[in-house]
Design an enzyme around this catalytic site. Structure first.
Site, short mmCIF file in Angstrom:
data_model
loop_
_atom_site.label_atom_id
_atom_site.label_comp_id
_atom_site.label_asym_id
_atom_site.label_seq_id
_atom_site.Cartn_x
_atom_site.Cartn_y
_atom_site.Cartn_z
N TYR A 141 -6.24 10.76 2.63
CA TYR A 141 -7.16 11.22 3.49
C TYR A 141 -6.93 12.74 3.81
O TYR A 141 -8.07 13.46 4.11
CB TYR A 141 -7.01 10.38 4.74
CG TYR A 141 -8.16 9.12 4.96
CD1 TYR A 141 -7.84 8.01 4.15
CD2 TYR A 141 -8.86 9.23 5.98
CE1 TYR A 141 -8.71 6.91 4.25
CE2 TYR A 141 -9.69 8.08 6.13
CZ TYR A 141 -9.71 6.93 5.08
OH TYR A 141 -10.37 5.68 5.35
N LYS A 195 1.04 0.39 -3.42
CA LYS A 195 0.58 0.24 -4.70
C LYS A 195 1.93 0.86 -5.62
O LYS A 195 1.65 1.83 -6.39
CB LYS A 195 -0.71 0.67 -4.84
CG LYS A 195 -1.37 0.44 -6.34
CD LYS A 195 -2.04 -1.02 -6.71
CE LYS A 195 -2.32 -1.19 -7.89
NZ LYS A 195 -2.56 -2.45 -8.19
N ASP A 237 -3.35 -5.10 -3.79
CA ASP A 237 -4.45 -6.05 -4.48
C ASP A 237 -3.95 -7.61 -4.14
O ASP A 237 -4.56 -8.52 -3.73
CB ASP A 237 -4.43 -5.64 -5.85
CG ASP A 237 -3.28 -5.68 -6.83
OD1 ASP A 237 -2.16 -5.52 -6.24
OD2 ASP A 237 -3.21 -5.73 -7.95
N ASP A 264 -7.30 1.20 6.03
CA ASP A 264 -8.84 1.30 6.56
C ASP A 264 -9.65 0.05 5.82
O ASP A 264 -10.04 -0.39 6.41
CB ASP A 264 -9.29 2.44 5.81
CG ASP A 264 -10.88 2.55 5.87
OD1 ASP A 264 -11.11 2.40 7.05
OD2 ASP A 264 -11.47 3.09 5.05
N ASP A 305 -10.80 -3.88 7.90
CA ASP A 305 -12.38 -4.47 7.82
C ASP A 305 -12.40 -5.95 7.22
O ASP A 305 -13.04 -6.98 7.87
CB ASP A 305 -13.30 -3.47 7.02
CG ASP A 305 -13.65 -2.39 7.58
OD1 ASP A 305 -13.25 -2.11 8.71
OD2 ASP A 305 -14.99 -1.93 7.33
C1 IPM Z 1 -12.34 3.77 10.40
C2 IPM Z 1 -13.60 4.58 9.77
C3 IPM Z 1 -13.10 5.94 9.79
C4 IPM Z 1 -11.90 6.00 8.73
C5 IPM Z 1 -14.21 6.95 8.91
C6 IPM Z 1 -15.47 6.90 10.08
C7 IPM Z 1 -13.93 8.29 8.70
O1 IPM Z 1 -14.04 3.88 8.74
O2 IPM Z 1 -11.90 4.27 11.40
O3 IPM Z 1 -11.81 2.87 9.94
O4 IPM Z 1 -12.03 5.91 7.16
O5 IPM Z 1 -10.78 6.27 9.06
MG MG Z 2 -12.83 1.96 8.39
#
Ligand code: IPM
Ligand code: MG
Length: 352
Positions: free
Chosen positions: A136, A186, A218, A242, A246
């Site tokens: 990042y 990884k 993975d 990240d 999700d």
């Molecule tokens: C998160 C989001 C952010 C990230 C984006 C909006 C920059 O996806 O907080 O998970 O990738 O960290």
């Molecule tokens: Mg995110």
């Protein structure tokens, strides 16, 4: 107590409005509030995703309640005007390097999970994502032309001290819950991840009471979807965290249910729902405000030590879910759907 509200873009505005209602009801006149633009709204107001005035307010705030940033097609514009950069810069400027993303499946939502009930019932897992390093922020980065062809470059970078500090946060947090930590990397491919693995492994020796293992990312994502209850705390570098958070969110019924806390050395923290700005449903009063409301609960707990108030909010959320109210993302077939403001109002009414 000074709380800065950064609604951002898309549904960020709608969901933080509901979370702010709850905070105001709980804290009354004990707190003062400020609001400022960030992301696409920052670009609109001041030509940059993190306006200097917004950063200055963030630096002096005791805690920050954040919505979401991002607009459709925003990856196409110049990098310095990209909404996401506002959030990324804020995380770095405030040195918020530890991001807690608790994926808890409320019993009321077992049917909304993407997995079968027997695999997810009572799921309570923490993703701890390192938030100040990795690909990042690493340099060199950019798109350039080499021998007449365009090339994109990003750099995965971690220093040993950066890995050590997040590892300590992880092991201490694991001690406060199920005493199991799985570090994700990884290391079979990337040198940065070899350093990650060696360092976390070394720190693990200082916490012999915490059951420790490593998984390649993975395999970790596969195990997360196959048998998520084997995990207690997942420690992940920035990018893998990240992605995995999700995925973990879907196990809890919806990304609309997952709150987060980003913290650094002091008590200041930034609290945000993990979902994005969802421009496709923005302005329609259908977004789920619960991740934002649960983020407000994390704010009270971590930044102000108000465990009782945090627990009150979490109880109110559960009782609202138990009463059958659902926003569209968690509704399932045959259920009546309520809007964003109605959901926020119901949580407010259920606060005891
Ligand atoms: C998160 C989001 C952010 C990230 C984006 C909006 C920059 O996806 O907080 O998970 O990738 O960290
Ligand atoms: Mg995110």
């Amino acid at each position: 107590m000074n709380i800065l509200i950064l609604p951002g873009d898309g549904i960020g505005k709608e969901v933080t409005a509901q979370a702010a209602r709850i905070l105001k009801a709980v804290l009354g006149s004990e707190a003062t509030y400020e609001e400022a633009p960030i992301g696409g709204e920052g670009v609109k107001a001041a030509g940059t995703p993190l306006p200097p005035a917004t950063l200055a307010l963030a630096q002096k705030a005791d805690a920050i309640l954040f919505g979401a940033v991002g607009l459709p097609g925003d990856e196409l514009g110049p990098r310095d005007k990209r909404p996401g950069l506002g959030l990324l810069t804020l995380r770095r400027e405030l040195k918020l390097y530890a991001n807690f993303r608790p994926a808890i499946l409320y019993p009321e939502l077992v049917d909304a999970s993407s997995l079968k009930p027997e695999l997810v019932r009572d799921l309570d897992l923490m993703v701890l994502r390192e938030l100040n390093g990795d690909i990042y922020y690493g340099t060199p980065r950019g798109i350039s032309v080499e021998n007449g062809v365009r090339v994109g470059i990003n750099t995965m970078r971690y220093s040993e001290p950066e890995i050590e500090r997040i590892a300590h946060v992880g092991f201490k947090a694991a001690r406060g819950r199920g005493r199991k930590l799985c570090s994700v990397d990884k290391a079979n491919v990337l040198e940065t991840m070899v350093l990650w693995r060696e360092t976390v492994q070394r720190i693990a020796k200082e916490y012999p009471d915490v059951e420790f293992r490593n998984l390649y990312v993975d395999a970790a994502s596969m195990e997360l979807l196959r048998a998520p209850k084997q995990f207690d705390l997942i420690l992940a570098p920035n990018m893998f965290g990240d992605i995995l958070s999700d995925a973990a969110a879907m196990l809890t019924g919806s990304i609309g249910m997952l709150p987060s806390a980003s913290i650094g050395e002091g008590n200041k923290g930034l609290y945000e729902p993990v979902h994005g700005s969802a421009p496709d449903i923005a302005g329609k009063d259908i977004a789920n405000p619960l991740a934002a409301i649960l983020s407000a609960a994390m704010l009270l707990r971590h930044s102000f030590g108000r465990e009782e108030d945090a627990a009150r909010i979490e109880r109110a959320v559960r009782s609202v879910l138990a009463s059958g109210l659902r926003t569209a993302d968690i509704a399932g077939a045959g259920r009546e759907k309520v809007g964003t403001a109605a959901m926020g109002g119901a949580v407010l009414a259920a606060l005891r």
